[in-house]
Design a protein around this motif. Sequence first.
Motif, mmCIF file in Angstrom:
data_model
loop_
_atom_site.group_PDB
_atom_site.id
_atom_site.type_symbol
_atom_site.label_atom_id
_atom_site.label_comp_id
_atom_site.label_asym_id
_atom_site.label_seq_id
_atom_site.Cartn_x
_atom_site.Cartn_y
_atom_site.Cartn_z
ATOM 1 N N GLY A 79 0.832 -1.300 -0.049
ATOM 2 C CA GLY A 79 0.056 -0.084 -0.132
ATOM 3 C C GLY A 79 0.848 1.351 0.058
ATOM 4 N N ARG A 80 0.126 2.292 -0.400
ATOM 5 C CA ARG A 80 0.849 3.540 -0.268
ATOM 6 C C ARG A 80 1.291 4.063 0.926
ATOM 7 N NH1 ARG A 80 -2.519 7.909 -3.420
ATOM 8 N NH2 ARG A 80 -0.738 9.165 -2.496
ATOM 9 N N GLN A 81 1.980 4.720 1.367
ATOM 10 C CA GLN A 81 2.739 4.977 2.748
ATOM 11 C C GLN A 81 2.983 6.400 2.748
ATOM 12 O OE1 GLN A 81 6.476 2.693 3.275
ATOM 13 N NE2 GLN A 81 5.394 0.644 3.331
ATOM 14 N N GLU A 82 1.982 7.181 2.025
ATOM 15 C CA GLU A 82 2.398 8.760 2.175
ATOM 16 C C GLU A 82 0.882 9.289 2.022
ATOM 17 O OE1 GLU A 82 2.683 10.019 -2.549
ATOM 18 O OE2 GLU A 82 4.443 9.021 -1.843
ATOM 19 N N VAL A 83 0.770 10.396 2.988
ATOM 20 C CA VAL A 83 -0.471 11.178 2.974
ATOM 21 C C VAL A 83 -0.239 12.509 2.658
ATOM 22 C CG1 VAL A 83 -1.901 12.074 5.068
ATOM 23 C CG2 VAL A 83 -0.893 9.923 5.080
ATOM 24 N N SER A 84 -1.357 13.117 2.116
ATOM 25 C CA SER A 84 -1.193 14.450 1.527
ATOM 26 C C SER A 84 -0.645 15.463 2.595
ATOM 27 C CB SER A 84 -2.502 14.982 0.904
ATOM 28 O OG SER A 84 -2.581 16.272 0.778
ATOM 29 N N LEU A 85 0.139 16.286 2.391
ATOM 30 C CA LEU A 85 0.512 17.407 3.467
ATOM 31 C C LEU A 85 -0.747 18.146 3.889
ATOM 32 C CD1 LEU A 85 2.912 18.335 4.991
ATOM 33 C CD2 LEU A 85 3.548 19.627 3.242
ATOM 34 N N SER A 86 -1.286 18.495 2.660
ATOM 35 C CA SER A 86 -2.495 19.637 2.903
ATOM 36 C C SER A 86 -3.444 18.922 3.737
ATOM 37 C CB SER A 86 -3.175 20.137 1.742
ATOM 38 O OG SER A 86 -3.443 19.148 0.886
ATOM 39 N N GLY A 87 -3.642 17.566 3.566
ATOM 40 C CA GLY A 87 -4.684 16.592 4.186
ATOM 41 C C GLY A 87 -4.324 16.475 5.858
ATOM 42 N N PHE A 88 -3.141 16.243 5.962
ATOM 43 C CA PHE A 88 -2.513 16.132 7.252
ATOM 44 C C PHE A 88 -2.726 17.479 8.168
ATOM 45 C CE2 PHE A 88 0.850 16.999 10.350
ATOM 46 C CZ PHE A 88 0.532 15.781 11.317
ATOM 47 N N ALA A 89 -2.390 18.569 7.485
ATOM 48 C CA ALA A 89 -2.284 19.921 7.993
ATOM 49 C C ALA A 89 -3.804 20.051 8.406
ATOM 50 C CB ALA A 89 -1.660 21.002 7.184
ATOM 51 N N SER B 135 15.241 7.516 13.553
ATOM 52 C CA SER B 135 15.294 7.200 12.032
ATOM 53 C C SER B 135 14.258 6.571 11.339
ATOM 54 C CB SER B 135 16.598 6.261 11.759
ATOM 55 O OG SER B 135 16.525 4.934 12.411
ATOM 56 N N THR B 136 13.848 5.320 11.748
ATOM 57 C CA THR B 136 12.856 4.564 11.154
ATOM 58 C C THR B 136 11.445 5.269 11.652
ATOM 59 O OG1 THR B 136 13.932 2.441 11.318
ATOM 60 C CG2 THR B 136 11.749 2.315 11.085
ATOM 61 N N VAL B 137 11.230 5.550 12.870
ATOM 62 C CA VAL B 137 9.865 6.000 13.093
ATOM 63 C C VAL B 137 9.745 7.468 12.507
ATOM 64 C CG1 VAL B 137 8.450 6.869 15.326
ATOM 65 C CG2 VAL B 137 9.380 4.680 15.223
ATOM 66 N N TRP B 138 10.940 8.089 12.749
ATOM 67 C CA TRP B 138 10.608 9.665 12.132
ATOM 68 C C TRP B 138 10.398 9.726 10.573
ATOM 69 C CZ3 TRP B 138 10.725 12.270 16.458
ATOM 70 C CH2 TRP B 138 10.623 13.442 16.649
ATOM 71 N N LYS B 139 11.054 8.776 9.882
ATOM 72 C CA LYS B 139 11.169 8.578 8.366
ATOM 73 C C LYS B 139 9.683 8.366 8.187
ATOM 74 C CE LYS B 139 14.025 7.397 4.700
ATOM 75 N NZ LYS B 139 15.240 6.846 4.091
ATOM 76 N N VAL B 140 9.061 7.247 8.780
ATOM 77 C CA VAL B 140 7.584 6.868 8.383
ATOM 78 C C VAL B 140 6.816 8.040 8.696
ATOM 79 C CG1 VAL B 140 5.753 5.365 9.325
ATOM 80 C CG2 VAL B 140 8.123 4.410 8.599
ATOM 81 N N LEU B 141 6.966 8.644 9.756
ATOM 82 C CA LEU B 141 5.758 9.621 10.213
ATOM 83 C C LEU B 141 6.284 11.076 9.232
ATOM 84 C CD1 LEU B 141 5.584 9.553 13.923
ATOM 85 C CD2 LEU B 141 3.855 8.400 12.113
ATOM 86 N N PHE B 142 7.438 11.483 9.129
ATOM 87 C CA PHE B 142 7.715 12.922 8.466
ATOM 88 C C PHE B 142 8.690 12.640 7.077
ATOM 89 C CE2 PHE B 142 7.577 13.146 13.180
ATOM 90 C CZ PHE B 142 6.274 13.896 13.220
#
Length: 194
Positions: free
Chosen positions: A21-31, A92-99
């Motif tokens: 699956g996709r692992q990214e979220v729209s920045l505007s959606g998150f904001a 590293s890992t958590v930060w990279k997945v979240l941000f």
Amino acid sequence: MIGVGKIKQYTNVLDKPLSKGRQEVSLSGFAYLFSELVQYNQTQVDNIGELEKRLEDAGYAVGVRVLELLCHREKGNRRETRLLGILSFVHSTVWKVLFGKVADSLEKGTEHEDEYMISEKELLVNRFISVPKDMGSFNCGAFVAGVVRGVLDNAGFPAVVTAHFVPVDGQQRPRTTILIKFAEEVLRREARLG
């Protein structure tokens, strides 16, 4: 003859493997979603401390789920057992997945043996929030502190985690530092493991 083809199967999102699956979220959606979370909680509290506590609690729930997901995806259900290993995992890992990137820095406190700091020049949750003057030192980084606390607590490394603004010379906006103060039991266990 009517064509006979494969029947298209519709799967439930829960039936799909966690690693796909996709692992990214729209920045505007998150904001937008995050600003709504802040605004909603702001109407439910009387002071800044309570608001930061509510954001931290929301982040804690996210951190618990992130740890489970990443341990399943990245590590084959293995978890870190050493202090530096879990800090590196968060940094590293958590930060990279979240941000989408590794945190700017991970440092050990110079005054106390049990303190570590993760610093970020411009933390994503603070980027799109404008704080009114009457709210003074309100820091949305409390949400990220909650995420870090959720990951650490559920990995067996209980800690007090707080978010702080640290002024930087020559920059208009301060950097955000996530301060991690581990429980005494974690330090004793680490000393036993050598």
